[in-house]
Design an enzyme around this catalytic site. Structure first.
Site, PDB file in Angstrom:
ATOM      1  N   LYS A  17     -43.728 -38.822  -0.357  1.00 27.81           N
ATOM      2  CA  LYS A  17     -42.349 -39.249  -0.140  1.00 27.81           C
ATOM      3  C   LYS A  17     -41.464 -38.025   0.155  1.00 27.81           C
ATOM      4  O   LYS A  17     -41.898 -36.881  -0.034  1.00 27.81           O
ATOM      5  CB  LYS A  17     -41.875 -40.023  -1.375  1.00 27.81           C
ATOM      6  CG  LYS A  17     -42.644 -41.361  -1.576  1.00 27.81           C
ATOM      7  CD  LYS A  17     -42.186 -42.069  -2.850  1.00 27.81           C
ATOM      8  CE  LYS A  17     -42.856 -43.421  -3.006  1.00 27.81           C
ATOM      9  NZ  LYS A  17     -42.426 -44.117  -4.263  1.00 27.81           N
ATOM     10  N   TYR A  49     -41.435 -52.089   2.094  1.00 29.44           N
ATOM     11  CA  TYR A  49     -41.059 -52.485   0.731  1.00 29.44           C
ATOM     12  C   TYR A  49     -40.466 -53.889   0.665  1.00 29.44           C
ATOM     13  O   TYR A  49     -39.705 -54.185  -0.252  1.00 29.44           O
ATOM     14  CB  TYR A  49     -40.068 -51.462   0.158  1.00 29.44           C
ATOM     15  CG  TYR A  49     -40.718 -50.170  -0.307  1.00 29.44           C
ATOM     16  CD1 TYR A  49     -41.713 -50.173  -1.296  1.00 29.44           C
ATOM     17  CD2 TYR A  49     -40.323 -48.931   0.210  1.00 29.44           C
ATOM     18  CE1 TYR A  49     -42.302 -48.992  -1.739  1.00 29.44           C
ATOM     19  CE2 TYR A  49     -40.908 -47.746  -0.231  1.00 29.44           C
ATOM     20  CZ  TYR A  49     -41.893 -47.780  -1.212  1.00 29.44           C
ATOM     21  OH  TYR A  49     -42.464 -46.613  -1.655  1.00 29.44           O
ATOM     22  N   PHE A  83     -32.511 -52.005  -7.062  1.00 29.38           N
ATOM     23  CA  PHE A  83     -32.680 -50.631  -6.565  1.00 29.38           C
ATOM     24  C   PHE A  83     -33.118 -50.577  -5.098  1.00 29.38           C
ATOM     25  O   PHE A  83     -33.321 -49.488  -4.558  1.00 29.38           O
ATOM     26  CB  PHE A  83     -33.671 -49.858  -7.451  1.00 29.38           C
ATOM     27  CG  PHE A  83     -35.052 -50.477  -7.535  1.00 29.38           C
ATOM     28  CD1 PHE A  83     -36.001 -50.261  -6.542  1.00 29.38           C
ATOM     29  CD2 PHE A  83     -35.407 -51.283  -8.623  1.00 29.38           C
ATOM     30  CE1 PHE A  83     -37.270 -50.825  -6.614  1.00 29.38           C
ATOM     31  CE2 PHE A  83     -36.678 -51.855  -8.705  1.00 29.38           C
ATOM     32  CZ  PHE A  83     -37.603 -51.629  -7.697  1.00 29.38           C
ATOM     33  N   ARG A 123     -54.617 -45.181  -7.074  1.00 30.74           N
ATOM     34  CA  ARG A 123     -53.521 -45.569  -7.980  1.00 30.74           C
ATOM     35  C   ARG A 123     -53.661 -44.835  -9.321  1.00 30.74           C
ATOM     36  O   ARG A 123     -52.672 -44.441  -9.926  1.00 30.74           O
ATOM     37  CB  ARG A 123     -53.537 -47.079  -8.218  1.00 30.74           C
ATOM     38  CG  ARG A 123     -53.266 -47.908  -6.972  1.00 30.74           C
ATOM     39  CD  ARG A 123     -51.816 -48.114  -6.673  1.00 30.74           C
ATOM     40  NE  ARG A 123     -51.137 -48.928  -7.669  1.00 30.74           N
ATOM     41  CZ  ARG A 123     -49.841 -49.271  -7.559  1.00 30.74           C
ATOM     42  NH1 ARG A 123     -49.119 -48.881  -6.510  1.00 30.74           N
ATOM     43  NH2 ARG A 123     -49.270 -49.988  -8.492  1.00 30.74           N
ATOM     44  N   THR A 171     -45.735 -45.773 -12.225  1.00 35.36           N
ATOM     45  CA  THR A 171     -44.537 -45.716 -11.388  1.00 35.36           C
ATOM     46  C   THR A 171     -43.479 -44.786 -11.992  1.00 35.36           C
ATOM     47  O   THR A 171     -42.854 -44.000 -11.276  1.00 35.36           O
ATOM     48  CB  THR A 171     -43.958 -47.148 -11.227  1.00 35.36           C
ATOM     49  OG1 THR A 171     -45.002 -47.995 -10.716  1.00 35.36           O
ATOM     50  CG2 THR A 171     -42.778 -47.163 -10.277  1.00 35.36           C
ATOM     51  N   ARG A 226     -48.097 -38.035 -10.466  1.00 36.24           N
ATOM     52  CA  ARG A 226     -46.741 -38.244 -11.003  1.00 36.24           C
ATOM     53  C   ARG A 226     -46.599 -37.650 -12.398  1.00 36.24           C
ATOM     54  O   ARG A 226     -45.538 -37.115 -12.744  1.00 36.24           O
ATOM     55  CB  ARG A 226     -46.421 -39.746 -11.017  1.00 36.24           C
ATOM     56  CG  ARG A 226     -46.154 -40.320  -9.616  1.00 36.24           C
ATOM     57  CD  ARG A 226     -46.135 -41.838  -9.644  1.00 36.24           C
ATOM     58  NE  ARG A 226     -45.764 -42.442  -8.370  1.00 36.24           N
ATOM     59  CZ  ARG A 226     -45.915 -43.742  -8.092  1.00 36.24           C
ATOM     60  NH1 ARG A 226     -46.437 -44.554  -9.000  1.00 36.24           N
ATOM     61  NH2 ARG A 226     -45.548 -44.219  -6.920  1.00 36.24           N
ATOM     62  N   ASN A 244     -40.506 -40.232  -7.379  1.00 34.43           N
ATOM     63  CA  ASN A 244     -41.876 -40.163  -7.918  1.00 34.43           C
ATOM     64  C   ASN A 244     -42.923 -39.674  -6.910  1.00 34.43           C
ATOM     65  O   ASN A 244     -44.108 -39.933  -7.045  1.00 34.43           O
ATOM     66  CB  ASN A 244     -42.271 -41.480  -8.601  1.00 34.43           C
ATOM     67  CG  ASN A 244     -42.271 -42.669  -7.667  1.00 34.43           C
ATOM     68  OD1 ASN A 244     -42.045 -42.518  -6.464  1.00 34.43           O
ATOM     69  ND2 ASN A 244     -42.528 -43.843  -8.196  1.00 34.43           N
ATOM     70  N   HIS A 282     -46.629 -42.459  -2.726  1.00 33.59           N
ATOM     71  CA  HIS A 282     -46.914 -43.905  -2.674  1.00 33.59           C
ATOM     72  C   HIS A 282     -48.412 -44.123  -2.516  1.00 33.59           C
ATOM     73  O   HIS A 282     -49.084 -43.351  -1.838  1.00 33.59           O
ATOM     74  CB  HIS A 282     -46.202 -44.540  -1.475  1.00 33.59           C
ATOM     75  CG  HIS A 282     -46.717 -45.920  -1.151  1.00 33.59           C
ATOM     76  ND1 HIS A 282     -46.295 -47.039  -1.823  1.00 33.59           N
ATOM     77  CD2 HIS A 282     -47.679 -46.353  -0.280  1.00 33.59           C
ATOM     78  CE1 HIS A 282     -46.958 -48.107  -1.366  1.00 33.59           C
ATOM     79  NE2 HIS A 282     -47.796 -47.715  -0.426  1.00 33.59           N
ATOM     80  N   GLU A 311     -50.519 -51.794   5.314  1.00 31.87           N
ATOM     81  CA  GLU A 311     -49.661 -50.618   5.383  1.00 31.87           C
ATOM     82  C   GLU A 311     -50.168 -49.606   6.415  1.00 31.87           C
ATOM     83  O   GLU A 311     -49.370 -48.984   7.123  1.00 31.87           O
ATOM     84  CB  GLU A 311     -49.525 -49.998   3.985  1.00 31.87           C
ATOM     85  CG  GLU A 311     -48.737 -50.920   3.046  1.00 31.87           C
ATOM     86  CD  GLU A 311     -48.771 -50.503   1.578  1.00 31.87           C
ATOM     87  OE1 GLU A 311     -49.334 -49.430   1.260  1.00 31.87           O
ATOM     88  OE2 GLU A 311     -48.241 -51.265   0.735  1.00 31.87           O
TER      89      GLU A 311
HETATM   90  P1  GDP Z   1     -45.403 -48.153  -7.205  1.00 36.32           P
HETATM   91  O1  GDP Z   1     -46.380 -49.128  -6.627  1.00 36.32           O
HETATM   92  O2  GDP Z   1     -45.949 -47.444  -8.433  1.00 36.32           O
HETATM   93  O3  GDP Z   1     -44.881 -47.161  -6.205  1.00 36.32           O
HETATM   94  O4  GDP Z   1     -44.146 -48.978  -7.770  1.00 36.32           O
HETATM   95  P2  GDP Z   1     -43.428 -50.312  -7.221  1.00 36.32           P
HETATM   96  O5  GDP Z   1     -44.224 -50.955  -6.133  1.00 36.32           O
HETATM   97  O6  GDP Z   1     -43.071 -51.121  -8.405  1.00 36.32           O
HETATM   98  O7  GDP Z   1     -42.072 -49.736  -6.616  1.00 36.32           O
HETATM   99  C1  GDP Z   1     -42.085 -49.066  -5.369  1.00 36.32           C
HETATM  100  C2  GDP Z   1     -41.207 -47.861  -5.481  1.00 36.32           C
HETATM  101  O8  GDP Z   1     -39.853 -48.282  -5.698  1.00 36.32           O
HETATM  102  C3  GDP Z   1     -41.494 -46.914  -6.644  1.00 36.32           C
HETATM  103  O9  GDP Z   1     -42.566 -46.024  -6.373  1.00 36.32           O
HETATM  104  C4  GDP Z   1     -40.174 -46.183  -6.769  1.00 36.32           C
HETATM  105  O10 GDP Z   1     -40.041 -45.192  -5.753  1.00 36.32           O
HETATM  106  C5  GDP Z   1     -39.187 -47.311  -6.483  1.00 36.32           C
HETATM  107  N1  GDP Z   1     -38.715 -47.940  -7.723  1.00 36.32           N
HETATM  108  C6  GDP Z   1     -39.363 -48.825  -8.504  1.00 36.32           C
HETATM  109  N2  GDP Z   1     -38.609 -49.167  -9.569  1.00 36.32           N
HETATM  110  C7  GDP Z   1     -37.454 -48.483  -9.444  1.00 36.32           C
HETATM  111  C8  GDP Z   1     -36.256 -48.390 -10.229  1.00 36.32           C
HETATM  112  O11 GDP Z   1     -36.110 -49.047 -11.265  1.00 36.32           O
HETATM  113  N3  GDP Z   1     -35.281 -47.551  -9.771  1.00 36.32           N
HETATM  114  C9  GDP Z   1     -35.422 -46.826  -8.627  1.00 36.32           C
HETATM  115  N4  GDP Z   1     -34.407 -46.020  -8.245  1.00 36.32           N
HETATM  116  N5  GDP Z   1     -36.522 -46.886  -7.858  1.00 36.32           N
HETATM  117  C10 GDP Z   1     -37.525 -47.694  -8.260  1.00 36.32           C
HETATM  118 MG    MG Z   2     -46.086 -50.685  -5.215  1.00 35.73          MG
END
Ligand code: GDP
Ligand code: MG
Length: 160
Positions: free
Chosen positions: A20, A60, A68, A96, A102, A113, A123, A126, A137
């Site tokens: 990212k 996304y 968010f 993963r 996350t 992370r 973080n 991805h 993707e």
């Molecule tokens: P991942 O699969 O571990 O990347 O997590 P998710 O699919 O749940 O969310 C995608 C991305 O959205 C995360 O990697 C973060 O960059 C962002 N994200 C998720 N939850 C939050 C949050 O509560 N606040 C913010 N600012 N970003 C979030």
């Molecule tokens: Mg995800």
């Protein structure tokens, strides 16, 4: 002969991994690539890319209803990302695990992370969450011809 039967059932998967914008700005590109490289997965696509807003929103789209979402789109489009496609048996779930939770504060030390980040909104990396999303993707982020099929010389040293 049983291990061979089991091996035949193991399916080669592909996953979309992305450094990212914070990872690029912080100079973590090499470190992040090397975690997947050293593990033994095969790189099949790699590019530096400035993500347009529409692509970030499509990538996304499942998170569209989240509060968010706007800051997430702003974050992902705030600077260049490094797009990668990685291939291997079990690569989706394993990547993963290498990436970690996350929320980087909850991510185990030893994960990307867990070692390199402190906040969910920054973080650094991805990784696709299922083989289906891996395919989706990679098709979304790469054009035809950008994915390269090749045979690694290390294959017999990585798998029996
Ligand atoms: P991942 O699969 O571990 O990347 O997590 P998710 O699919 O749940 O969310 C995608 C991305 O959205 C995360 O990697 C973060 O960059 C962002 N994200 C998720 N939850 C939050 C949050 O509560 N606040 C913010 N600012 N970003 C979030
Ligand atoms: Mg995800």
């Amino acid at each position: 002969f049983l291990p061979h039967l089991v091996a035949a059932l193991e399916e080669v998967e592909e996953t979309y991994i992305m450094v990212k914008p914070d990872g690029v700005q912080r100079g973590l590109v090499g470190e992040i690539i090397s975690r997947f490289e050293k593990k033994g997965f095969k790189l099949t696509g790699l590019k530096l890319f400035q993500c347009p807003k529409e692509l970030a929103e499509e990538h996304y789209k499942d998170l569209k209803a989240k509060p968010f979402f706007p800051v997430l789109i702003e974050y992902i489009t705030s600077g260049p990302v490094v797009c990668m496609a990685w291939e291997g048996v079990g690569v989706v779930a394993s990547a993963r695990k290498l990436i970690g939770s996350t929320n980087p504060l909850q991510a185990e030390p030893g994960t990307i992370r867990g070692d390199l980040a402190v906040q969910t909104g920054r973080n650094v990396v991805h990784g696709s969450d299922s083989p289906e999303n891996g395919k989706r993707e990679i098709a979304l982020w790469f054009k035809e011809g950008e994915i390269v099929q090749w045979t690694s010389a290390l294959v017999s040293w990585l798998r029996e």
